[in-house]
Design an enzyme around this catalytic site. Sequence first.
Site, PDB file in Angstrom:
ATOM      1  N   GLY A  15       0.844  -1.187   0.000  1.00 43.71           N
ATOM      2  CA  GLY A  15       0.000   0.000   0.000  1.00 43.71           C
ATOM      3  C   GLY A  15       0.872   1.226   0.000  1.00 43.71           C
ATOM      4  O   GLY A  15       2.066   1.165   0.304  1.00 43.71           O
ATOM      5  N   HIS A 236     -12.933   0.669  -5.898  1.00 49.13           N
ATOM      6  CA  HIS A 236     -12.346  -0.543  -6.447  1.00 49.13           C
ATOM      7  C   HIS A 236     -11.183  -0.086  -7.320  1.00 49.13           C
ATOM      8  O   HIS A 236     -11.375   0.675  -8.270  1.00 49.13           O
ATOM      9  CB  HIS A 236     -13.355  -1.335  -7.265  1.00 49.13           C
ATOM     10  CG  HIS A 236     -12.800  -2.621  -7.782  1.00 49.13           C
ATOM     11  ND1 HIS A 236     -13.416  -3.348  -8.770  1.00 49.13           N
ATOM     12  CD2 HIS A 236     -11.686  -3.319  -7.459  1.00 49.13           C
ATOM     13  CE1 HIS A 236     -12.711  -4.437  -9.033  1.00 49.13           C
ATOM     14  NE2 HIS A 236     -11.648  -4.426  -8.245  1.00 49.13           N
ATOM     15  N   ASP A 237      -9.987  -0.535  -7.007  1.00 50.33           N
ATOM     16  CA  ASP A 237      -8.799   0.008  -7.666  1.00 50.33           C
ATOM     17  C   ASP A 237      -8.865  -0.106  -9.181  1.00 50.33           C
ATOM     18  O   ASP A 237      -8.317   0.735  -9.897  1.00 50.33           O
ATOM     19  CB  ASP A 237      -7.514  -0.610  -7.111  1.00 50.33           C
ATOM     20  CG  ASP A 237      -7.505  -2.126  -7.098  1.00 50.33           C
ATOM     21  OD1 ASP A 237      -8.397  -2.766  -7.695  1.00 50.33           O
ATOM     22  OD2 ASP A 237      -6.596  -2.700  -6.452  1.00 50.33           O
ATOM     23  N   ASN A 296     -11.631 -11.286 -15.328  1.00 52.49           N
ATOM     24  CA  ASN A 296     -10.435 -11.448 -14.507  1.00 52.49           C
ATOM     25  C   ASN A 296      -9.530 -12.526 -15.077  1.00 52.49           C
ATOM     26  O   ASN A 296     -10.012 -13.589 -15.501  1.00 52.49           O
ATOM     27  CB  ASN A 296     -10.804 -11.857 -13.084  1.00 52.49           C
ATOM     28  CG  ASN A 296     -11.295 -10.706 -12.226  1.00 52.49           C
ATOM     29  OD1 ASN A 296     -12.079  -9.881 -12.687  1.00 52.49           O
ATOM     30  ND2 ASN A 296     -10.837 -10.652 -10.994  1.00 52.49           N
TER      31      ASN A 296
END
Length: 477
Positions: A15, A236-237, A296
């Site tokens: 992070g 949501h990244d 995904n």
Amino acid sequence: MSAAFAAVDLGASSGRVILGHVGPGTLVMTETRRFRNGPVRLPDGLYWDILGLYQDVLVGLRDAHRQDDTIRGIGIDSWAVDYGLVDTGSGRLLGNPRHYRDGRTDAAVVDAVHRTVSPRDLYAINGLQYLPFNTLYQFAAEGALPAGARALLVPDLLGYWLTGEQVTEETNASTTGLLDAATGGWSGSLFHALGWSPGLLPRLAAPGTVVGALTAGVRAETGLGGEVSLTTVGSHDTASAVLGVPAESPHFAYISCGTWGLVGVELETPVLTEESRAANFTNERGIDGTIRYLRNVMGLWLLSESMRTWELRSGPTDLTVLIARAAALPTGGPTFDPDDPVFLPPGDMPARIVDVCAAAGGPVPAGPAQVVRSILDSLAITFAGRVTDAERLSGRRVEVIHIVGGGSQNTLLCQLVADAAGRTVVAGPVEATALGNLLVQARTHGALTGDRWSLRSELRAAVRTRTYRPGDPLTGS
């Protein structure tokens, strides 16, 4: 005039807090704090260290304030689907959030959900790609949820601790499996069918919503002033990363390539056909009411877990050297399906790749360089196939593929994708997620104006990209 904002950008392995100065003709980022993140294995499964993560965020915000005491806002993005349960009365955290790679959402849990609501009916409502760790399966794995419990997705949980306000940001809400893809609201019918209270998740908030000011305790710990507020971004990244794609027209595909590879196109309306469900494509919410129509792919998790395995056995391993050696290998080597479920949990990834290749009856990689080339070839073939699928299923013509995120730095992967897809690839920016986070904040606070294409125009002027064309020489870095 530019304004200062702090972007909290949380990935599955690390992070960081980034200080951004944003305004017309200005888009500058400085990383103020980077910290480790990852699963914590306990006897009963995998967890996130959410308390340590929150502490790291506070320290990063303090560092950002020390560099610039004019910060106007904060935005948080992270991975999807995972959540913390809090007591609605006291606000107390009821347990550390589980990691999505935990094995609790096994076949029995998934089958129990599908006996209640069939996969066909689920998709007709939520339009969501089947993944065993989607939030609704995690809720089912909880068994009887504690009375009075409320679930806050990871960015919203951290935001609650910063402000005292509880919301569910829309782009992340769309990954739970409980959002109606057509209306953009919570699906009352799914909550009812699955036996959960609609209050299990708090109210929805669109990207660009000012959630609230920081609490007195947070201001005291970080030094930030009372005028600083938390704004929802594409929490949501991937939603933030897609805004951070420097596309010039709607005719693009994106590959947000990191731990996961998210491959798709940006649409105005969801695709809820049976053909789309059979292809396992998802309809997730994006910035300005868009749909992230994507699939995904296991992504660079395969490479990072392989590196971890080799380092445990032999000590430090130089990835740059391995990729250069992989680039020198001839084409036509072993490939495999990167989405095989065997690759989902942590473990000895090189051995699993060898086993999967052997079981398929083809050649198997021998040694680290061949494993790396096998991973990158397999990812490139799969990425290219998913772009073709997205184009066919959505009807959106694709003229160029944009690769953003960490994978955009891998020159071998980018060229392999261009070759496999037979299309031009534009790589970069690496920091697409943080850039998307900052752009939404800047627009919310008036430092920028316009729609997402105006924001992307600012982005294109500020970032550098690299172009790969089919047939260009392979290089390894």
